[in-house]
Design an enzyme around this catalytic site. Structure first.
Site, mmCIF file in Angstrom:
data_model
loop_
_atom_site.group_PDB
_atom_site.id
_atom_site.type_symbol
_atom_site.label_atom_id
_atom_site.label_comp_id
_atom_site.label_asym_id
_atom_site.label_seq_id
_atom_site.Cartn_x
_atom_site.Cartn_y
_atom_site.Cartn_z
ATOM 1 N N ILE A 186 31.418 4.126 63.360
ATOM 2 C CA ILE A 186 32.774 3.622 63.090
ATOM 3 C C ILE A 186 33.558 4.718 62.381
ATOM 4 O O ILE A 186 33.737 4.688 61.161
ATOM 5 C CB ILE A 186 32.738 2.341 62.227
ATOM 6 C CG1 ILE A 186 31.798 1.302 62.853
ATOM 7 C CG2 ILE A 186 34.135 1.750 62.071
ATOM 8 C CD1 ILE A 186 31.654 0.032 62.084
ATOM 9 N N PRO A 187 34.007 5.733 63.105
ATOM 10 C CA PRO A 187 34.742 6.816 62.444
ATOM 11 C C PRO A 187 36.077 6.295 61.935
ATOM 12 O O PRO A 187 36.739 5.505 62.604
ATOM 13 C CB PRO A 187 34.972 7.846 63.564
ATOM 14 C CG PRO A 187 34.155 7.388 64.716
ATOM 15 C CD PRO A 187 33.926 5.933 64.558
ATOM 16 N N HIS A 188 36.417 6.715 60.701
ATOM 17 C CA HIS A 188 37.733 6.364 60.162
ATOM 18 C C HIS A 188 38.153 7.456 59.201
ATOM 19 O O HIS A 188 37.314 8.167 58.652
ATOM 20 C CB HIS A 188 37.705 5.005 59.476
ATOM 21 C CG HIS A 188 36.590 4.858 58.493
ATOM 22 N ND1 HIS A 188 35.388 4.253 58.806
ATOM 23 C CD2 HIS A 188 36.471 5.249 57.202
ATOM 24 C CE1 HIS A 188 34.596 4.267 57.757
ATOM 25 N NE2 HIS A 188 35.222 4.877 56.770
ATOM 26 N N PRO A 189 39.463 7.610 59.007
ATOM 27 C CA PRO A 189 39.939 8.664 58.117
ATOM 28 C C PRO A 189 39.519 8.388 56.685
ATOM 29 O O PRO A 189 39.220 7.260 56.309
ATOM 30 C CB PRO A 189 41.458 8.597 58.243
ATOM 31 C CG PRO A 189 41.735 7.762 59.419
ATOM 32 C CD PRO A 189 40.569 6.871 59.610
#
Lengths: 573, 275, 228
Positions: C134-137
Site C-alpha cells: 500500500i504505497p502512500h506519500p
C-alpha cells in the site's frame, strides 16, 4: 392606551439611547445633585440638633444625651427600618464587588437619620460614611429605574459617593478620588467622566444651599526643610494612632458582641461613657469640626499635656461610640484625632527645641489629619487631596505627600487591610476589577461545565466500555444508575488503560468493579476559588460536578484556562 | 428531578402546611425542595436589576432546635431527600444573601406579617416584588395543605399569559396532569385567543394537554372563578400591564388570589419559559 | 446583521450563560430595548478584535462548513481506477509506473508524487505481506489531491518490496488522501480486507474491475457490521 405605550417607549429609549455615555453623564448630574442634597440635609440637621441640645449641656445629666441618641439610632435601625448592622461603607463596596452595585432604596435615608441622632446628641462619629452610603444607594436606585447594566450602575454608585463627599467637604477632587480609590478601585475613562460630573454637581448644590465656604479657611504657612523632616516623625505617629484606633474599634465591637443584651441597650451604655467623658472634656463630643478649626487657626489654648489627654480621650470616645453600636462614620473623628495629634507633636517638639524655626501648629494639625486619613483608610490620595482642598492651600503639599505615604505604608505593615475593607477581605468579598478573585467569581461553576461526557452504566462489561472509549473525546466517564439516574462514581481512563488492551478481560470485568466510587465532587453553587484549591490539594486536573446526586458535567483546568483568558480580556478593557 | 424549589421554612403548624404543599408540588413536577431555616428575620435577594429585602415575621424563628428535624420529617415522609441551604454570603452580619437561581420559589401569601393576620387577604408587598423581579415562577400556597391533580391556566391572551401557558404545558408534561384553560373574554375579538396560541406555535401542545377550555363572555371575573376546579393548581401571569394600570383598575392577581383558595403558581414578567 | 444570543455564544466560543452575564454586566456592545436585545455584528467584531478575542461569524453556507463524510472504500477505489499488467522489475520502476497510472495529475505532480512515494518506502516498506503493498506519500497533508483516491495496480511480474514477510509484491494499492483522518480511515479498511486470505487469493486471479468492486463492496459491508 396600548397604542400610545409603544410610542412612548420608543421615544424614551431613542432619545436617551443616542449614546450611552451621554445618558450616563446626564444621570450622573441627577445623582450628584441628590447625594449632594442628602449631604446638606444631614449637615444642617446635625447643626440644628446640636443647637437645640446646647442649653441642656449644662445640666449634670447631660452625659445621658449621647446615650439616648445612640439608643434611639440603634432602635431606629433595628426595629423601624430593619437595616443591617455596620456603618455602611463596606456594604457599598460589597455590593459593588458582588452584585454590580445593587443597593436597597431604604439605605438612602436610614443611615442619615440614625447618624444624625448619634452625632447630634454628642456621639463621637462622622457624618461622611452615612452620606456616602446614602449617595451610593441613590445612585443605585436611579440606575435601576433607568434599567442600566451593572457597569453603568457601579459607575453611578461611585457618582453618588463622589457627590456626597464633594458636597459635605465642598471638595470636588477629594470626592472623585475617594470614589475611585475606596469605592470602585478602578480608574477608567468610562467611569471617571460621570464621577467628575457628579462631584461637580454635588459641590455646586452645597455651594448654592450653604454658600461657598471652605471648611477650614485658608492659612498661609511657611514650610521649611525642617518641617519636611519633622513630618516623617509625624507620619509614624499618625500611623501609630491609626493602628491604635483600628484595634480599639475592633476590640470594642467584639467586647460589645460578647456582652449580650439588646443592641439598643449596648449602644446606650457606650453613649453613657462618652457622655461622661464629655462632661470633663466637651471637645470629644460630636464630629469635632469646631475644635479642629480652632487648632488650625492656632487658637486652641490648652497646654500640651491636656492636648495629649484629649487625643487619647477622642480615640477612646470614637471607639466607644462606633464599637458599641452608635451609627456614623470614621472620617470626621479621623480628622479631629489627626489635628489633635499634629498639635501635640508640634508642641512637644517646640518644648524640646525651643529655638527651632518650625511652621505653625495649625500646619501640623493639617498634616496630622492627612496622616490619620491615609492610615485609617489606606487611601493616600484621598487624604492628600482632601486636605489641600479643605484648606485651599497648596504650600503644604510636599510634607502632605510624605506624611500620607509614610502613614499608609506603616499602617499597611501592621494592618494589611484598611478599616473599610478588613471585614470584606476576611470573608473574601473584596473583588476589585481585573483581579484573580473577580474573574473567578464571575466565571461560576455552571459556566465552565463540560457536558460532552459519555455516561456509562455500572453493569456494562469492559468490552462494551472499550467501544465507548473509541468514540469518546474524554478521559473521564461518569457512572450512573440506569434506573434512578443517581451518580455512582467515575471511571478514569488512566486507571484502566492497561486492561483495555487485554481482550480476555472484556467479558470478565464490569464497570462496577473498576469505577472509582470515592470521588471528589463539586457542587454547582461552590465558589470557584475553593474548587481550584481542592483541585490543587488533591492534584486533580478535573472534577465531576454533582448536585442532588445527579451528574451535571465535568469541570477541568484546561477549559478554565481558556475561559479565564477570555474573561480577563473582557474585564480589563 | 433537576429543578430546585426554594422554600423558607416556618417552624409552626402553618409552616408545616406550606412545606407539605411545596413537597407535593415537587413530587408532582419532578423537582426537589431546597429548604432554608432562617437564623435572622431579614435576608436579601439580589435579582438582576433589583434587590429585595425580605423581613420575615418572628414566627419563622420559633423554636430553632426542632426546626430542622420537623422539616426533615416532612420531606422524608414524601420520599425526598432533604436539602438544606446555608447562606454563604452576608451583606451585613445579620443580613444573609439568598441566591436567586432557583427554578421555583414557594411563598406564603405574605412573608412579613404574622401568620394570624393572613386569611385570604392580600399578597404582601415583598412577595409582589419577588414575583416582579424573579426569573422563576412563585408558588403561593393555599392556607392549608391541598393536593392537586390538575392544572388550570388563566389565559388572557397577554404576553405573560402565554408564558403561563408554556409553563402549564411544561408542568403537564412532567406531571401527567390534564390542563383546563380559563379565559375571561374581555374587549378582544373572541378569536383573538386562538390566534395568540397559533402565533406562539402552541397549537399542538394545547390540543394534546387541554381537556377543557372555559370561556366566559358574561359575568364578572369573581363569579366565573367558581368554575375553576377546586383540586387544580392555578397558573397565571402577573404584572402584564405596569404599575399605573394596576393602581387604576386594581391588580387582577390580587382579585384572583382573594377569590380562590387554590395553590397559585405566579409567573412574573422576568420569567422566560422554554418548552 | 441581527444575531441571537446563542449565535453570539457560538461565535465567541463561550456558553450562552456567559454571554447573558456579559450583557447583564454591560460588557458586550449590545443595545437593550425593553425586553429585547439588538446586536450589530460589525460592532461585535470590532469589540472582539479590541480584546484579542476570536470571533467567527456563523457561515451563511452551512454545507461547506461541515466536514465531508468519510467515504466508502469502494467509492475511493472507483475514483482511483484499476490498472493491469504494469511492467516493472524493481521497486523504483513499480512506483514510477504507479505514479504514471494515477488519473488526473499533471506531469510535474507525477514526478513529485513519485519522489514522495519513494521517500516513504525508504523509511519503511509499505509491503504489508501476502504480496500486497500500500504505497502512500510520507505526509498525507502534503497531497495536492482534493479528494482521496486509491489506485489499484496489478504488476506484470511480482517485485521485491522488502515486505515484512519478504514475499514479492504482485498488487499495489496507491493511497492518496487529503487529510490524516481520511488516510487512517482508508488504510484501516484496506488492511482489514487484505487480512482476509480469500480476498488475497481472489486478487491473485487479477479480477476484472466490475467483479473487483463488487467484492470490495461486500467486504466493506461485513466490515461496517463488525463495527469498524
Amino acid at each position: 392606551m396600548d397604542r400610545i405605550k409603544p410610542w412612548l417607549k420608543l421615544t424614551r429609549w431613542r432619545f436617551f439611547r443616542l449614546d450611552d455615555r451621554l445618558l450616563l453623564i446626564l444621570i450622573a448630574v441627577i445623582v450628584g445633585n441628590c447625594s449632594g442634597l442628602s449631604a446638606v440635609a444631614l449637615n444642617t440637621s446635625i447643626d440644628a440638633m446640636v443647637e437645640w441640645l446646647q442649653p441642656l449641656r449644662h445640666y449634670w445629666w447631660a452625659f445621658l444625651l449621647p446615650a439616648a441618641g445612640a439608643a434611639a439610632s440603634s432602635i431606629f435601625l433595628e426595629k423601624i427600618v430593619r437595616e443591617g448592622a455596620g456603618h455602611g461603607v463596606p456594604e457599598v463596596i460589597y455590593a459593588v464587588s458582588r452584585y454590580g452595585g445593587l443597593l436597597r432604596f431604604r439605605s438612602s435615608f436610614t443611615r442619615l437619620i440614625s447618624s444624625c441622632l448619634t452625632i447630634g446628641s454628642g456621639g463621637s462619629a462622622g457624618p461622611e460614611a452615612p452620606v456616602v452610603i446614602s449617595g451610593a444607594a441613590i445612585g443605585s436606585t436611579i440606575a435601576r429605574k433607568f434599567g442600566l447594566n451593572e457597569r453603568q450602575r457601579v459607575t453611578l454608585v461611585g457618582c453618588g459617593a463622589a457627590g456626597a463627599i464633594s458636597a459635605i467637604f465642598n471638595a470636588p477632587i477629594a470626592g472623585m478620588v475617594f470614589a475611585v480609590e475606596v469605592i470602585l478601585g478602578e480608574w477608567t475613562t468610562l467611569n471617571i467622566i460621570p464621577i467628575a460630573i457628579a462631584a461637580v454637581s454635588g459641590t455646586e448644590i452645597s455651594r448654592i444651599l450653604m454658600g461657598n465656604r471652605i471648611a477650614f479657611t485658608h492659612q498661609v504657612f511657611n514650610i521649611d526643610f525642617i518641617d519636611i523632616a519633622a513630618s516623617v516623625g509625624l507620619g509614624i505617629l499618625a500611623a501609630a494612632a491609626s493602628i491604635l484606633l483600628t484595634r480599639l474599634l475592633r476590640g470594642m465591637s467584639s467586647l460589645c458582641s460578647r456582652t449580650g443584651g439588646p443592641t439598643w441597650l449596648r449602644a446606650a451604655l457606650g453613649g453613657c461613657v462618652v457622655g461622661a467623658m464629655g462632661l470633663a472634656l466637651p471637645d470629644v463630643l460630636g464630629e469635632g469640626y469646631h475644635t479642629t478649626r480652632l487648632m488650625i487657626h492656632g487658637l486652641y489654648a490648652p497646654g500640651v499635656t491636656l492636648v495629649f489627654i484629649l487625643l487619647m480621650a477622642k480615640i477612646l470616645a470614637t471607639s466607644l461610640t462606633l464599637g458599641w453600636g452608635g451609627s456614623g462614620g470614621i472620617f470626621a473623628p479621623c480628622l479631629a484625632i489627626g489635628s489633635i495629634l499634629g498639635l501635640t507633636f508640634q508642641r512637644a517638639l517646640m518644648a524640646l527645641w525651643p529655638g527651632a524655626n518650625m511652621a505653625s501648629e495649625g500646619c501640623f494639625a493639617l498634616l496630622g489629619m492627612a496622616g490619620l486619613i491615609s492610615g485609617m483608610l489606606q487611601a493616600p490620595l484621598t487624604g492628600i487631596f482632601l486636605i489641600v482642598e479643605i484648606t485651599g492651600g497648596w504650600e503644604v503639599i510636599l510634607p502632605l505627600i510624605i506624611i500620607s505615604v509614610i502613614s499608609t505604608t506603616v499602617c499597611h505593615y501592621f494592618e494589611p487591610a484598611s478599616f473599610y475593607l478588613k471585614e470584606l477581605i476576611d470573608h473574601g468579598h473584596l473583588l476589585r476589577p481585573g483581579t484573580d478573585a473577580r474573574v473567578l467569581t464571575d466565571l461560576s461553576v455552571p459556566e465552565l461545565l463540560e457536558k460532552d461526557c459519555i455516561v456509562v452504566s455500572p453493569t456494562m462489561r469492559l468490552g462494551e466500555f472499550v467501544d465507548i472509549v473509541k468514540i469518546s473525546h474524554r478521559n473521564y466517564f461518569p457512572v450512573e444508575d440506569p434506573e434512578t439516574g443517581e451518580f455512582l462514581g467515575m471511571v478514569y481512563l488512566d486507571d484502566v488503560r492497561p486492561y483495555l488492551f487485554n481482550p480476555a478481560m472484556y467479558d470478565a470485568v464490569v464497570i462496577e468493579e473498576i469505577m472509582d466510587t470515592d470521588v471528589e465532587t463539586v457542587h454547582p453553587d461552590d465558589d470557584l476559588p475553593d474548587v481550584l484549591r481542592r483541585m490543587d490539594e488533591k492534584r486533580l486536573f478535573s472534577m465531576p460536578v454533582v448536585s442532588n446526586n445527579r451528574f451535571r458535567g465535568m469541570i477541568s483546568k484546561a477549559t478554565l484556562l481558556d475561559r479565564y483568558r477570555r474573561e480577563l480580556a473582557v474585564q480589563t478593557s | 428531578m433537576d429543578k430546585e424549589l426554594f422554600h423558607i421554612f416556618r417552624n409552626t403548624p402553618l409552616g408545616r402546611e406550606t412545606l407539605m404543599q411545596s413537597v407535593h408540588f415537587c413530587r408532582k413536577v419532578g423537582a426537589y425542595p431546597v429548604i432554608y431555616i432562617p437564623r435572622s428575620t431579614k435576608f436579601l435577594m439580589y435579582f438582576e436589576n433589583d434587590v429585595v429585602q425580605v423581613d420575615l415575621d418572628e414566627s419563622y424563628l420559633s423554636d430553632p432546635p426542632t426546626a430542622r428535624r420537623h422539616a426533615e420529617e416532612i420531606v422524608a415522609e414524601a420520599g425526598l431527600k432533604p436539602v438544606f441551604f446555608e447562606p454563604k454570603h452576608f451583606t451585613a452580619s445579620t443580613l444573609p444573601d439568598i441566591p436567586t437561581h432557583y427554578d421555583y420559589m414557594c411563598c406564603p401569601r405574605s412573608i412579613s406579617d404574622l401568620s394570624h393576620k393572613i386569611g385570604l387577604g392580600y399578597i404582601g408587598p415583598r412577595v409582589r416584588r419577588i414575583v416582579k423581579s424573579a426569573h422563576f415562577p412563585v408558588l403561593i400556597t393555599s392556607p392549608a395543605y391541598k393536593p392537586w391533580n390538575g392544572i388550570t391556566v388563566l389565559f388572557g391572551g397577554s404576553n405573560n399569559a402565554v408564558k403561563a401557558l408554556r409553563l402549564g404545558i411544561q408542568l403537564c408534561r412532567q406531571s401527567g396532569c390534564e390542563m383546563t384553560l380559563f379565559t375571561q373574554v374581555e374587549k378582544n375579538d373572541p378569536d383573538h385567543y386562538e390566534e395568540v396560541i397559533r402565533e406562539n406555535n402552541l397549537e399542538a401542545e394545547v390540543a394534546k394537554y387541554v381537556k377543557r377550555w372555559d370561556r366566559f363572555d358574561s359575568g364578572t371575573l369573581e363569579t366565573n372563578l367558581y368554575e375553576v376546579p377546586h383540586d387544580n393548581l392555578v397558573i397565571m401571569g402577573a404584572y402584564g400591564h405596569g404599575v399605573i394600570r394596576d393602581l387604576m383598575f386594581g391588580s387582577k392577581m390580587e382579585r384572583i388570589q382573594a377569590t380562590i383558595t387554590n395553590n397559585l403558581l405566579i409567573v412574573g414578567p422576568n420569567y422566560t419559559a422554554r418548552l | 446583521m441581527q444575531l441571537t444570543i446563542s449565535e453570539i455564544a457560538k461565535c465567541l466560543g463561550v456558553p450562552e450563560r456567559t454571554v447573558r452575564r456579559w450583557i447583564r454586566q454591560g460588557r458586550l456592545p449590545v443595545q437593550r430595548i425593553g425586553e429585547e436585545y439588538s446586536f450589530s455584528q460589525a460592532a461585535l467584531e470590532r469589540w472582539a478584535r479590541e480584546r484579542n478575542l476570536s470571533f467567527f461569524p456563523p457561515r451563511v453556507d452551512r454545507a461547506s462548513q461541515q466536514t465531508p463524510e468519510l467515504e466508502d472504500l469502494q467509492t475511493v477505489m472507483r475514483r482511483g481506477g484499476v490498472f493491469y499488467e504494469l511492467a516493472a522489475d524493481d521497486l523504483r520502476s513499480a512506483l514510477r509506473a504507479a505514479a504514471d497510472s494515477i488519473p488526473g495529475l499533471e506531469t510535474a505532480e507525477r514526478e513529485d508524487l513519485y519522489q514522495r512515494l519513494l521517500a516513504r518506502e525508504q523509511l519503511a516498506s509499505t509491503g504489508i505481506g501476502k504480496g500486497v503493498a500500500i504505497p502512500h506519500p510520507r505526509n498525507p497533508s502534503g497531497n495536492t489531491t482534493k479528494r482521496s483516491l486509491i489506485t489499484t495496480c496489478f504488476l506484470k511480474n511480482p517485485v521485491d518490496f522488502n515486505a515484512v514477510d519478504q514475499q514479492p509484491v504482485f498488487v499495489m494499492f496507491v493511497l492518496l488522501s487529503p487529510s490524516v483522518k481520511t488516510h487512517l480511515h482508508l488504510l484501516s479498511r484496506l488492511t482489514y480486507c487484505v487480512r482476509d486470505d480469500d480476498f488475497v487469493a481472489f486478487l491473485k486471479t487479477r479480477p476484472a474491475p466490475a467483479d473487483f468492486f463488487e467484492r470490495i463492496a461486500r467486504l466493506e459491508e461485513q466490515l461496517v457490521s463488525a463495527g469498524y
